[in-house]
Design a protein around this motif. Sequence first.
Motif, PDB file in Angstrom:
ATOM      1  N   TYR A  90       0.836  -1.208   0.000  1.00 12.53           N
ATOM      2  CA  TYR A  90       0.000   0.000   0.000  1.00 12.53           C
ATOM      3  C   TYR A  90       0.867   1.254   0.000  1.00 12.53           C
ATOM      4  N   GLU A  91       2.056   1.147   0.641  1.00 18.38           N
ATOM      5  CA  GLU A  91       2.963   2.304   0.639  1.00 18.38           C
ATOM      6  C   GLU A  91       3.390   2.638  -0.783  1.00 18.38           C
ATOM      7  N   GLU A  92       3.637   1.594  -1.565  1.00 18.45           N
ATOM      8  CA  GLU A  92       4.030   1.831  -2.968  1.00 18.45           C
ATOM      9  C   GLU A  92       2.955   2.611  -3.709  1.00 18.45           C
ATOM     10  N   ARG A  93       1.714   2.447  -3.293  1.00 19.18           N
ATOM     11  CA  ARG A  93       0.628   3.176  -3.967  1.00 19.18           C
ATOM     12  C   ARG A  93       0.453   4.584  -3.394  1.00 19.18           C
ATOM     13  N   GLY A  94       1.193   4.883  -2.309  1.00 21.11           N
ATOM     14  CA  GLY A  94       1.128   6.224  -1.710  1.00 21.11           C
ATOM     15  C   GLY A  94      -0.160   6.511  -0.963  1.00 21.11           C
ATOM     16  N   ILE A  95      -0.787   5.450  -0.379  1.00 21.32           N
ATOM     17  CA  ILE A  95      -2.070   5.706   0.288  1.00 21.32           C
ATOM     18  C   ILE A  95      -2.021   5.410   1.790  1.00 21.32           C
ATOM     19  N   VAL A  96      -0.799   5.246   2.332  1.00 16.54           N
ATOM     20  CA  VAL A  96      -0.697   4.908   3.768  1.00 16.54           C
ATOM     21  C   VAL A  96      -0.456   6.154   4.622  1.00 16.54           C
ATOM     22  N   THR A  97      -1.211   6.266   5.720  1.00 14.46           N
ATOM     23  CA  THR A  97      -0.954   7.301   6.722  1.00 14.46           C
ATOM     24  C   THR A  97      -0.826   6.604   8.064  1.00 14.46           C
ATOM     25  N   ARG A  98       0.172   7.021   8.853  1.00 15.99           N
ATOM     26  CA  ARG A  98       0.334   6.443  10.193  1.00 15.99           C
ATOM     27  C   ARG A  98      -0.136   7.450  11.233  1.00 15.99           C
ATOM     28  N   ILE A  99      -0.885   6.933  12.205  1.00 15.33           N
ATOM     29  CA  ILE A  99      -1.407   7.803  13.259  1.00 15.33           C
ATOM     30  C   ILE A  99      -0.982   7.217  14.603  1.00 15.33           C
ATOM     31  N   ASP A 100      -0.661   8.094  15.534  1.00 11.66           N
ATOM     32  CA  ASP A 100      -0.260   7.644  16.871  1.00 11.66           C
ATOM     33  C   ASP A 100      -1.490   7.109  17.622  1.00 11.66           C
ATOM     34  N   GLY A 101      -1.588   5.793  17.705  1.00 13.35           N
ATOM     35  CA  GLY A 101      -2.739   5.176  18.365  1.00 13.35           C
ATOM     36  C   GLY A 101      -2.626   5.169  19.884  1.00 13.35           C
ATOM     37  N   MET A 102      -1.505   5.671  20.416  1.00 14.28           N
ATOM     38  CA  MET A 102      -1.346   5.745  21.872  1.00 14.28           C
ATOM     39  C   MET A 102      -1.938   7.037  22.430  1.00 14.28           C
ATOM     40  N   ALA A 103      -2.264   7.967  21.550  1.00 14.26           N
ATOM     41  CA  ALA A 103      -2.863   9.228  22.012  1.00 14.26           C
ATOM     42  C   ALA A 103      -4.265   8.941  22.553  1.00 14.26           C
ATOM     43  N   ALA A 104      -4.847   9.945  23.226  1.00 10.75           N
ATOM     44  CA  ALA A 104      -6.209   9.777  23.772  1.00 10.75           C
ATOM     45  C   ALA A 104      -7.181   9.518  22.620  1.00 10.75           C
ATOM     46  N   ILE A 105      -8.284   8.826  22.926  1.00 10.67           N
ATOM     47  CA  ILE A 105      -9.238   8.419  21.884  1.00 10.67           C
ATOM     48  C   ILE A 105      -9.684   9.614  21.020  1.00 10.67           C
ATOM     49  N   ASP A 106      -9.998  10.762  21.682  1.00  7.24           N
ATOM     50  CA  ASP A 106     -10.449  11.942  20.912  1.00  7.24           C
ATOM     51  C   ASP A 106      -9.355  12.463  19.993  1.00  7.24           C
ATOM     52  N   GLU A 107      -8.116  12.400  20.471  1.00  9.21           N
ATOM     53  CA  GLU A 107      -7.010  12.901  19.628  1.00  9.21           C
ATOM     54  C   GLU A 107      -6.809  12.009  18.405  1.00  9.21           C
ATOM     55  N   VAL A 108      -6.970  10.696  18.612  1.00  9.43           N
ATOM     56  CA  VAL A 108      -6.847   9.776  17.474  1.00  9.43           C
ATOM     57  C   VAL A 108      -7.958  10.094  16.459  1.00  9.43           C
ATOM     58  N   THR A 109      -9.161  10.338  16.968  1.00 10.66           N
ATOM     59  CA  THR A 109     -10.278  10.678  16.065  1.00 10.66           C
ATOM     60  C   THR A 109      -9.956  11.947  15.288  1.00 10.66           C
ATOM     61  N   ASP A 110      -9.419  12.976  15.987  1.00  9.66           N
ATOM     62  CA  ASP A 110      -9.078  14.232  15.293  1.00  9.66           C
ATOM     63  C   ASP A 110      -8.077  13.982  14.169  1.00  9.66           C
ATOM     64  N   ALA A 111      -7.073  13.146  14.469  1.00  7.19           N
ATOM     65  CA  ALA A 111      -6.047  12.861  13.455  1.00  7.19           C
ATOM     66  C   ALA A 111      -6.671  12.136  12.259  1.00  7.19           C
ATOM     67  N   LEU A 112      -7.583  11.228  12.542  1.00 12.90           N
ATOM     68  CA  LEU A 112      -8.267  10.503  11.467  1.00 12.90           C
ATOM     69  C   LEU A 112      -9.111  11.452  10.610  1.00 12.90           C
ATOM     70  N   GLU A 113      -9.818  12.331  11.291  1.00  8.68           N
ATOM     71  CA  GLU A 113     -10.667  13.298  10.573  1.00  8.68           C
ATOM     72  C   GLU A 113      -9.816  14.150   9.648  1.00  8.68           C
ATOM     73  N   GLU A 114      -8.628  14.501  10.126  1.00  9.18           N
ATOM     74  CA  GLU A 114      -7.703  15.315   9.324  1.00  9.18           C
ATOM     75  C   GLU A 114      -7.333  14.569   8.031  1.00  9.18           C
ATOM     76  N   VAL A 115      -7.068  13.276   8.166  1.00 17.61           N
ATOM     77  CA  VAL A 115      -6.725  12.479   6.983  1.00 17.61           C
ATOM     78  C   VAL A 115      -7.916  12.458   6.010  1.00 17.61           C
ATOM     79  N   LEU A 116      -9.106  12.248   6.549  1.00 17.97           N
ATOM     80  CA  LEU A 116     -10.279  12.127   5.676  1.00 17.97           C
ATOM     81  C   LEU A 116     -10.607  13.456   4.989  1.00 17.97           C
ATOM     82  N   ARG A 117     -10.256  14.582   5.658  1.00 12.26           N
ATOM     83  CA  ARG A 117     -10.493  15.895   5.038  1.00 12.26           C
ATOM     84  C   ARG A 117      -9.591  16.092   3.838  1.00 12.26           C
TER      85      ARG A 117
END
Length: 214
Positions: free
Chosen positions: A187-214
Amino acid sequence: MDIILLGPPGAGKGTQSQRLVEHHGMRQLSTGDMLRAAVKAETAVGKEAKAIMESGGLVSDEIVSRLIDDELASMNDSVGAIFDGYPRTKAQAEALDDILAKHNRSLDHVIELEVNEDALVDRITGRFTCANCGAGYHDRYKLPRVEGVCDKCGSTKFKRRPDDNEETVRKRMQEYRAKTAPILPGYEERGIVTRIDGMAAIDEVTDALEEVLR
Ligand code: AP5
């Protein structure tokens, strides 16, 4: 938009999927949930999967890919899919490409939740859910507001997964490292991978995900 949420057991895939469903009307396609439903209904698939799941091994590629194909066939084209816990092997990743093409869909993002494995054992062995509505809780981090009563539906019945003990969790993590992590480079070869810190608080992980989807 179709996305894969990738990460070892307890990384927060299910937690974040539920939020994306609520916020964006996407559909969560969790092969773990589908298999647990099959086990509960004692279907042929459930009978085959039960012992494998309880041991922390992986159910056959053909079975899980068929489940995903059937789910996508029942979905409206305009609804985005969140693949939660699928694909988990190279064969499943290849099957997913074929299944998506068959349904005229394509992958937009593969999001990996990066986590510390020791913390995951703690997360998983402490979690429980409402037996009625499935709301998730944790012995230390997220207890119901009123002891013994589900915040969402008021039920007093809760349950734990049979594979949420330390020995099985370690085996599930081994499977992740050996069979699932190796699908990321493709998937990295296709340039579609994003890594998010899953150790952050649940809301922060959601914010990071929302940022990717935007
Ligand atoms: P599956 O159901 O997919 O389980 P899993 O991948 O092991 O993942 P989990 O559901 O345990 O974790 P999660 O990442 O969703 O974390 P959660 O959000 O719940 O698979 C089960 C079994 O089915 C497999 O072992 C296999 O046998 C079979 N199977 C399934 N799919 C298959 C496939 N494709 N091929 C073959 N076999 C397959 O969070 C965990 C806990 O942490 C919760 O209590 C939550 O509240 C808490 N938490 C979440 N995020 C945070 C945070 N940021 N901070 C603090 N706590 C958090």
